[in-house]
Design an enzyme around this catalytic site. Structure first.
Site, PDB file in Angstrom:
ATOM      1  N   THR A 126       0.849  -1.189   0.000  1.00 41.12           N
ATOM      2  CA  THR A 126       0.000   0.000   0.000  1.00 41.12           C
ATOM      3  C   THR A 126       0.885   1.238   0.000  1.00 41.12           C
ATOM      4  O   THR A 126       1.773   1.369   0.842  1.00 41.12           O
ATOM      5  CB  THR A 126      -0.908   0.023   1.234  1.00 41.12           C
ATOM      6  N   LYS A 201      -7.480   1.660  -1.816  1.00 43.22           N
ATOM      7  CA  LYS A 201      -6.959   1.200  -0.524  1.00 43.22           C
ATOM      8  C   LYS A 201      -6.695   2.367   0.415  1.00 43.22           C
ATOM      9  O   LYS A 201      -6.966   2.281   1.626  1.00 43.22           O
ATOM     10  CB  LYS A 201      -5.680   0.390  -0.736  1.00 43.22           C
TER      11      LYS A 201
END
Length: 301
Positions: A126, A201
């Site tokens: 991420t 995300k």
């Protein structure tokens, strides 16, 4: 030296492995691929095991004795560097902690040289969409594709084959990535062009942090009303206000205890989300107020 750790999502699933219905990896030995893997940590190791079980040939970076033993036990071949993992791989999966580590690994010209033309890099980390696009630009010069594929879930979800993946990239690259990712992920959500997986995300983690903040403030209110935090957390999971944040906090017993498990990852991702929003002339808005309740400055915790 890049740390072999992939960021876990914060979606609630039953933590005990015997409580999760394990989905066998798809049988696809006739379509097996040569997979390189960087990041054989808490998240990476069960991914490697599922890939091997599905019939893929996996070379995974293992820089210490513990990682070497885990990779070998999973049936993969341990190698000493990212470039060795990339050598002749059809797919290279990168599952490390931060943008800096992704850039360190993927800016290595030797790594890109060792990947054959037509290979695909899958970025589970991420981070910033800009990191993904910069990696993709360098890879494209070698005829190598890239998808961003941040995840939501934990090792128990990987072992069960039910990890959620937010996939960003071209339709062609997304289809190719799915052939490998489906060994440990379901659902795999192709949410748009390159960088879109990261954007989804980041928004998810910002929203989740804000929800933690709302629960923290609900606990504050409850104490003023004469309720204890344990009493409140035993009741809310059964009420209309229940949600992922409440359930996860209740499982840990308090906001403070859950904060210690999630703060490191959330602070990193919120900082990235704030930077991306600011660069586009946006801001976190009302979410920022709730996030401050969830993640006060470290010295005040």
């Amino acid at each position: 030296m890049a740390t072999s750790r992939c960021v876990a999502g914060f979606r609630h699933r039953a933590e005990a492995s015997d409580a999760v219905a394990r989905r066998p990896p798809p049988t696809q030995k006739e379509n097996s691929m040569r997979v390189g893997f960087v990041g054989a940590g808490r998240m990476g190791r069960p991914m490697i095991a599922r890939l091997v079980d599905a019939g893929h040939t996996v070379r995974a970076v293992a820089r210490n004795a513990e990682a070497h033993a885990a990779v070998t036990s999973a049936g993969a071949t341990p190698v000493s560097s990212s470039t060795r993992a990339a050598l002749d791989a059809e797919v290279l999966i990168v599952c490390v902690f931060s943008d800096d580590q992704v850039r360190e690994i993927c800016s290595d010209t030797a790594l890109l040289a060792d990947l054959p033309a037509g290979a695909l890099i899958v970025l589970h980390t991420t981070g910033s969409p800009e990191t993904t696009t910069s990696v993709a630009a360098a890879a494209a010069r070698r005829g190598i594709g890239v998808v961003d594929a941040p995840v939501s879930g934990g090792p128990h979800d990987i072992a069960a084959g039910t990890l959620t993946v937010f996939l960003g990239g071209s339709d062609t690259d997304a289809r190719r990535a799915t052939e490998v990712l489906r060994t440990y992920a379901d659902p795999i959500l192709h949410v748009g062009e390159l960088g879109s997986g990261q954007r989804v995300k980041l928004v998810n983690n910002v929203l989740f942090a804000a929800q933690i903040g709302l629960v923290a403030d609900a606990v504050r209110l409850a104490t003023h009303l004469g309720l204890s935090e344990p009493a409140l957390l035993s009741a809310l999971p059964h009420a209309s206000s229940n949600g992922n944040a409440i359930t996860r906090i209740a499982t840990h017993g308090s906001v403070a205890k859950f904060r210690t498990t999630a703060a490191e990852f959330l602070r990193k991702d919120i900082a990235v989300a704030d930077q991306v929003a600011t660069a586009l002339g946006a801001n976190l808005g009302l979410l920022e107020t709730a996030i401050r309740a969830a993640l006060p400055p470290p010295e005040s915790i």
